[in-house]
Design a protein around this motif. Sequence first.
Motif, PDB file in Angstrom:
ATOM      1  N   ARG A 116       0.876  -1.140  -0.142  1.00  0.00           N
ATOM      2  CA  ARG A 116       0.001   0.014   0.084  1.00  0.00           C
ATOM      3  C   ARG A 116       0.955   1.402   0.085  1.00  0.00           C
ATOM      4  O   ARG A 116       0.424   2.323  -0.711  1.00  0.00           O
ATOM      5  CB  ARG A 116      -1.022   0.068   1.160  1.00  0.00           C
ATOM      6  CG  ARG A 116      -1.935  -1.040   1.048  1.00  0.00           C
ATOM      7  CD  ARG A 116      -2.972  -1.082  -0.226  1.00  0.00           C
ATOM      8  NE  ARG A 116      -4.085  -2.076  -0.081  1.00  0.00           N
ATOM      9  CZ  ARG A 116      -5.249  -1.456   0.220  1.00  0.00           C
ATOM     10  NH1 ARG A 116      -5.495  -0.120   0.432  1.00  0.00           N
ATOM     11  NH2 ARG A 116      -6.134  -2.240   0.361  1.00  0.00           N
ATOM     12  N   GLU A 117       1.854   1.341   0.662  1.00  0.00           N
ATOM     13  CA  GLU A 117       2.995   2.452   0.817  1.00  0.00           C
ATOM     14  C   GLU A 117       3.367   2.719  -0.795  1.00  0.00           C
ATOM     15  O   GLU A 117       3.246   3.830  -1.457  1.00  0.00           O
ATOM     16  CB  GLU A 117       4.212   2.159   1.492  1.00  0.00           C
ATOM     17  CG  GLU A 117       4.030   2.159   2.714  1.00  0.00           C
ATOM     18  CD  GLU A 117       5.452   1.704   3.733  1.00  0.00           C
ATOM     19  OE1 GLU A 117       6.091   2.899   4.225  1.00  0.00           O
ATOM     20  OE2 GLU A 117       5.689   0.633   3.451  1.00  0.00           O
ATOM     21  N   LEU A 119       1.785   1.849  -3.513  1.00  0.00           N
ATOM     22  CA  LEU A 119       0.594   2.393  -4.404  1.00  0.00           C
ATOM     23  C   LEU A 119       0.240   3.727  -4.148  1.00  0.00           C
ATOM     24  O   LEU A 119       0.235   4.406  -5.065  1.00  0.00           O
ATOM     25  CB  LEU A 119      -0.429   1.325  -4.128  1.00  0.00           C
ATOM     26  CG  LEU A 119      -0.484  -0.016  -4.669  1.00  0.00           C
ATOM     27  CD1 LEU A 119      -1.851  -0.621  -4.176  1.00  0.00           C
ATOM     28  CD2 LEU A 119      -0.371  -0.131  -6.088  1.00  0.00           C
ATOM     29  N   ALA A 120       0.233   3.958  -2.957  1.00  0.00           N
ATOM     30  CA  ALA A 120       0.115   5.510  -2.561  1.00  0.00           C
ATOM     31  C   ALA A 120       1.015   6.396  -3.142  1.00  0.00           C
ATOM     32  O   ALA A 120       0.900   7.543  -3.858  1.00  0.00           O
ATOM     33  CB  ALA A 120       0.119   5.641  -0.980  1.00  0.00           C
ATOM     34  N   LEU A 121       2.244   6.009  -3.338  1.00  0.00           N
ATOM     35  CA  LEU A 121       3.357   7.052  -3.656  1.00  0.00           C
ATOM     36  C   LEU A 121       3.257   6.968  -5.463  1.00  0.00           C
ATOM     37  O   LEU A 121       3.511   8.123  -5.912  1.00  0.00           O
ATOM     38  CB  LEU A 121       4.629   6.343  -3.234  1.00  0.00           C
ATOM     39  CG  LEU A 121       5.207   6.306  -1.908  1.00  0.00           C
ATOM     40  CD1 LEU A 121       6.327   5.656  -1.336  1.00  0.00           C
ATOM     41  CD2 LEU A 121       5.561   7.921  -1.408  1.00  0.00           C
ATOM     42  N   ASP A 123       0.653   6.896  -6.899  1.00  0.00           N
ATOM     43  CA  ASP A 123      -0.779   7.537  -6.997  1.00  0.00           C
ATOM     44  C   ASP A 123      -0.370   8.990  -7.214  1.00  0.00           C
ATOM     45  O   ASP A 123      -1.238   9.784  -7.795  1.00  0.00           O
ATOM     46  CB  ASP A 123      -1.687   7.167  -6.030  1.00  0.00           C
ATOM     47  CG  ASP A 123      -2.773   6.184  -6.780  1.00  0.00           C
ATOM     48  OD1 ASP A 123      -2.710   5.871  -7.870  1.00  0.00           O
ATOM     49  OD2 ASP A 123      -3.528   5.595  -5.974  1.00  0.00           O
ATOM     50  N   TYR A 124       0.467   9.306  -6.299  1.00  0.00           N
ATOM     51  CA  TYR A 124       0.798  10.721  -5.825  1.00  0.00           C
ATOM     52  C   TYR A 124       2.242  11.173  -5.812  1.00  0.00           C
ATOM     53  O   TYR A 124       2.693  11.272  -4.793  1.00  0.00           O
ATOM     54  CB  TYR A 124      -0.041  11.121  -4.544  1.00  0.00           C
ATOM     55  CG  TYR A 124      -0.036  12.734  -4.262  1.00  0.00           C
ATOM     56  CD1 TYR A 124      -0.079  13.620  -5.342  1.00  0.00           C
ATOM     57  CD2 TYR A 124       0.103  13.276  -2.872  1.00  0.00           C
ATOM     58  CE1 TYR A 124       0.007  14.978  -5.060  1.00  0.00           C
ATOM     59  CE2 TYR A 124      -0.029  14.480  -2.762  1.00  0.00           C
ATOM     60  CZ  TYR A 124       0.034  15.377  -3.956  1.00  0.00           C
ATOM     61  OH  TYR A 124      -0.009  16.782  -3.686  1.00  0.00           O
ATOM     62  N   LEU A 127       4.667  13.298  -3.864  1.00  0.00           N
ATOM     63  CA  LEU A 127       5.169  12.964  -2.293  1.00  0.00           C
ATOM     64  C   LEU A 127       6.704  12.605  -2.419  1.00  0.00           C
ATOM     65  O   LEU A 127       7.281  12.885  -1.411  1.00  0.00           O
ATOM     66  CB  LEU A 127       4.433  11.734  -1.959  1.00  0.00           C
ATOM     67  CG  LEU A 127       2.899  11.999  -1.301  1.00  0.00           C
ATOM     68  CD1 LEU A 127       2.392  10.594  -1.233  1.00  0.00           C
ATOM     69  CD2 LEU A 127       2.587  12.982  -0.385  1.00  0.00           C
ATOM     70  N   PHE A 137       6.836   7.096   5.117  1.00  0.00           N
ATOM     71  CA  PHE A 137       7.117   5.751   4.208  1.00  0.00           C
ATOM     72  C   PHE A 137       8.408   4.966   4.584  1.00  0.00           C
ATOM     73  O   PHE A 137       9.402   5.803   4.876  1.00  0.00           O
ATOM     74  CB  PHE A 137       7.000   6.208   2.785  1.00  0.00           C
ATOM     75  CG  PHE A 137       5.783   6.656   2.218  1.00  0.00           C
ATOM     76  CD1 PHE A 137       4.530   5.649   1.847  1.00  0.00           C
ATOM     77  CD2 PHE A 137       5.216   7.942   2.516  1.00  0.00           C
ATOM     78  CE1 PHE A 137       3.254   6.164   1.450  1.00  0.00           C
ATOM     79  CE2 PHE A 137       4.087   8.386   2.114  1.00  0.00           C
ATOM     80  CZ  PHE A 137       2.937   7.742   1.428  1.00  0.00           C
ATOM     81  N   LYS A 309      -8.465  -4.398  -5.791  1.00  0.00           N
ATOM     82  CA  LYS A 309      -7.404  -3.734  -6.822  1.00  0.00           C
ATOM     83  C   LYS A 309      -7.417  -4.052  -8.266  1.00  0.00           C
ATOM     84  O   LYS A 309      -6.959  -3.509  -8.826  1.00  0.00           O
ATOM     85  CB  LYS A 309      -5.953  -3.837  -6.113  1.00  0.00           C
ATOM     86  CG  LYS A 309      -5.831  -3.241  -4.918  1.00  0.00           C
ATOM     87  CD  LYS A 309      -5.866  -1.899  -4.916  1.00  0.00           C
ATOM     88  CE  LYS A 309      -5.781  -1.012  -3.631  1.00  0.00           C
ATOM     89  NZ  LYS A 309      -6.260   0.516  -3.717  1.00  0.00           N
TER      90      LYS A 309
ATOM     91  N   LEU B 119      -6.986   9.581  -3.623  1.00  0.00           N
ATOM     92  CA  LEU B 119      -6.322   8.160  -4.102  1.00  0.00           C
ATOM     93  C   LEU B 119      -5.272   7.854  -3.303  1.00  0.00           C
ATOM     94  O   LEU B 119      -5.418   6.578  -2.734  1.00  0.00           O
ATOM     95  CB  LEU B 119      -6.067   7.981  -5.379  1.00  0.00           C
ATOM     96  CG  LEU B 119      -7.446   8.363  -6.637  1.00  0.00           C
ATOM     97  CD1 LEU B 119      -6.654   8.080  -7.892  1.00  0.00           C
ATOM     98  CD2 LEU B 119      -8.497   7.230  -6.395  1.00  0.00           C
ATOM     99  N   ALA B 120      -4.172   8.537  -3.034  1.00  0.00           N
ATOM    100  CA  ALA B 120      -3.258   7.957  -2.266  1.00  0.00           C
ATOM    101  C   ALA B 120      -3.755   7.987  -0.782  1.00  0.00           C
ATOM    102  O   ALA B 120      -3.192   6.836  -0.067  1.00  0.00           O
ATOM    103  CB  ALA B 120      -2.135   9.035  -2.378  1.00  0.00           C
ATOM    104  N   ASP B 123      -5.441   4.817  -0.581  1.00  0.00           N
ATOM    105  CA  ASP B 123      -4.765   3.476  -0.960  1.00  0.00           C
ATOM    106  C   ASP B 123      -4.151   2.878   0.435  1.00  0.00           C
ATOM    107  O   ASP B 123      -3.663   2.040   0.790  1.00  0.00           O
ATOM    108  CB  ASP B 123      -3.640   3.776  -1.837  1.00  0.00           C
ATOM    109  CG  ASP B 123      -4.084   3.285  -3.272  1.00  0.00           C
ATOM    110  OD1 ASP B 123      -5.109   2.408  -3.282  1.00  0.00           O
ATOM    111  OD2 ASP B 123      -3.566   3.519  -4.082  1.00  0.00           O
ATOM    112  N   TYR B 124      -3.488   4.197   1.153  1.00  0.00           N
ATOM    113  CA  TYR B 124      -2.901   3.848   2.449  1.00  0.00           C
ATOM    114  C   TYR B 124      -3.423   4.508   3.591  1.00  0.00           C
ATOM    115  O   TYR B 124      -2.883   5.725   4.073  1.00  0.00           O
ATOM    116  CB  TYR B 124      -1.354   4.348   1.967  1.00  0.00           C
ATOM    117  CG  TYR B 124      -0.238   3.802   3.223  1.00  0.00           C
ATOM    118  CD1 TYR B 124      -0.499   2.886   4.033  1.00  0.00           C
ATOM    119  CD2 TYR B 124       0.783   5.013   3.450  1.00  0.00           C
ATOM    120  CE1 TYR B 124       0.440   2.357   4.891  1.00  0.00           C
ATOM    121  CE2 TYR B 124       1.463   4.598   4.430  1.00  0.00           C
ATOM    122  CZ  TYR B 124       1.464   3.267   5.081  1.00  0.00           C
ATOM    123  OH  TYR B 124       2.283   2.891   6.213  1.00  0.00           O
TER     124      TYR B 124
END
Lengths: 488, 488
Positions: A116-117, A119-121, A123-124, A127, A137, A309, B119-120, B123-124
Amino acid sequence: MRRLAMDRAKRLLFGSFLSSSQSSLTPGPASSCFPFSPFSSEAPMSLYKFPPVTVETINPKVKRCEYAVRGEIVSHAQRLQQELQTKPGSHPFDEILYCNIGNPQALGQQPITFFREVLALCDYPALLDRDETHALFSSDAIARAWEILDLIPDRATGAYSHSQGIKGLREAIAVGIAERDGFPANADDIFLTDGASPAVHMMMQLLIRSEKDGILCPIPQYPLYSASIALHGGCLVLSEENQKEIVEFCRKEGLVLLADEVYQENIYADNKKFNSFKKISRSMGYGGDDLPLISFQSVSKGYYGECGKRGGYMEVTGLSSDVKEQIYKVASVNLCSNISGQILSSLVMNPPKVGDESYESYMAEKDEILSSLARRAKALEDAFNSLEGVTCNKAEGAMYLFPRLHLPQKAIKAAEAAKTAPDAYYARRLLDATGIVVVPGSGFGQVPGTWHIRSTILPPEDKIPAIISRLKAFHEAFMDEFRDQGVA
Amino acid sequence: MRRLAMDRAKRLLFGSFLSSSQSSLTPGPASSCFPFSPFSSEAPMSLYKFPPVTVETINPKVKRCEYAVRGEIVSHAQRLQQELQTKPGSHPFDEILYCNIGNPQALGQQPITFFREVLALCDYPALLDRDETHALFSSDAIARAWEILDLIPDRATGAYSHSQGIKGLREAIAVGIAERDGFPANADDIFLTDGASPAVHMMMQLLIRSEKDGILCPIPQYPLYSASIALHGGCLVLSEENQKEIVEFCRKEGLVLLADEVYQENIYADNKKFNSFKKISRSMGYGGDDLPLISFQSVSKGYYGECGKRGGYMEVTGLSSDVKEQIYKVASVNLCSNISGQILSSLVMNPPKVGDESYESYMAEKDEILSSLARRAKALEDAFNSLEGVTCNKAEGAMYLFPRLHLPQKAIKAAEAAKTAPDAYYARRLLDATGIVVVPGSGFGQVPGTWHIRSTILPPEDKIPAIISRLKAFHEAFMDEFRDQGVA
């Protein structure tokens, strides 16, 4: 995918129009496939009138399709859930426990942090330019996100990818497969998909020509695949010897082997180990040209259980490049699978390694999930076996128990009176009494005249004792109600 | 989805096996649909032998399917791109510009920050418990992530959802539709999907019964839909008056209106405004029972252009509840669409509002994308119109130009000699000379004997002047090479 002869009835108008067309909506037959538009001067003037769309006038193949794991019993459970919300106390239980489908996170399983870490990174990605991110993270998640972004053309996680999926992610998956099997894998053989189901549909669409083509499959089969023509599971009933026999059988008979290997990480028996069909066939000395073999994998199962997902892939070997071009074409019609699912597929095939900052916490999360699943499987299996007239095999892998019910004749008669299969009757009564949702075995193509239910092993571990008590109390009352001279 | 009669040939073995089955692989016909397994004692002993799978033995419907926007020209472009990487300087250009498909982020468009923040966080979600998060994310993104997580049962963004999508997200979308149209919308009418394409396939599968059913569609049509039987676009060629005529036509003829409304945000003409077909039909006084109307929306288009996220929905009105149950069943076979795409669909229908922290930066990002697209559209349109023998309509919306080519007879003859359509020949020569990838109009079902190319307006704005020079230089050289006495 079906082409239409346009010389007969019309039922649909596909509306909306390309804005920048050149001389577009002017009269004239414009294509042999769609020879008239409603604006065409050459459209026949007397249009055949259809009644409004009804269940009787839709595609009969859709009507015939049945899908037990999301069928009538689940709709009923959803109704009960709504009643519990609007009228608390209206049923003898206070929550619905969905044991009908392998959906671990719906029952409280937490996602793997590292996945999930990353994926979040991805997505955005902004960061990654910020100092605060290092406090939030792990360093290997940050490094992995950079690696993945570098694999994506222009780092564009919001762009359609190649129809087979992002090349660099496919290469990473091929590395993961090769490490797992000890035999090489090729990125060009990998098709990333929105979970295993669309991959199965794609192969069925490619390979099935008409109602005269057949599919051999073991029973019980997963109802997705009688809905879409196929089957599901792990590889654990099967010994390595069985797998070799299947490979030989396919070779001898000229069959395509479709191997559903989505449970490769879910193994609870100490003495068992996952062997992919590719590994088996390669270790028998067969190469890519000897056997058409498609392996399906998904991020929905495993210890990660990332069903929402919608990620997965199929590895296609033993088919010629022109057949693979046809698969590519089918994949192209839906453009590509979702990029988060593609990234996650690469992660599950390449989790943190020894020395990575996340390695220990990752392994702890993974081990806890798998050992908890093993404990839950054992507790539920023992509970089923303790019930009168119920026998249940050991769960050595996957996420399911499939106990057989030996039901009293009186219960079978009651089911007949209710115009339902005896196992469906039992499942419905179980739901109404306990809130537990299981799937009747009759949806899995079981031997006629035998009755089963399928239950996942996924309810949270702290709820298992209460579930077992409710199950036992229900079963005893059910048997008392219907007990008679004989059992089926 | 196609059911098999199993009395004839077998071509596939669907391998792998449910681990915890009870008396499963034992002999006996177990279901009428799959009457034998390879282990069954009742399987016929003499199996019909098939040759290995070849292009000749696959489903002929797959073979017939054509999909121009990802066809031969794109494969050729991918080869050139690889050559540029391995041998820089091997071609008269240093990059491939993919103008074949509406894929904005592949050409440098940046995602909308607010959407990616949410979204991020979803996700997390562990980020939401950390103080550092407030330094990295806007307060309304954090608030929105909480709202969304509260809509998801157990906050499980990794769980399969309801087959139509998460109820709370559908309710949010219904609110967005109602605000857009000024007429009510119902969450139960909304089916969340992995982009618009799977939604279109689903409806085609439901509604088309055989090759005798037809679809009316305007020309040029988007090739996805001759591949899958349909059409694409915005609603801008169309005046409100045209839309009303279409609604009346469908009502009179008993047709289902499938409205592709994915370009509802892409409008560049000052005096034009998006009107959904639902708004039009409701404003004509027709209610849900008067007209079967399906509206498709996607996160791939609009100013956001989130193609890789594979999100979208269809709003189904005017069909009976039992027909909708059949759609639900088809949706269930693939379980659910990806949750990130579901969340994003709810966001694009409910972007930041006046007063939200992100509102101003969100509006600035949105306006800059849309005004830049308008400028690019105008520059490219003017460039095409400046070319000898080329005419190009104004782009009032969507992402495409569709210039018509009046090609010299000598060029048409050269195309014939190369066994290709003249517009495909032109597109191939353009690619080889400039690296610009466009789609030949012949893939869109244009009037026979007329030649077009389709190009997106999406290359980065700072590259547009160079693209236009390359395009002009190529076109002049092409015309000089083939100029003859007449034009087609």
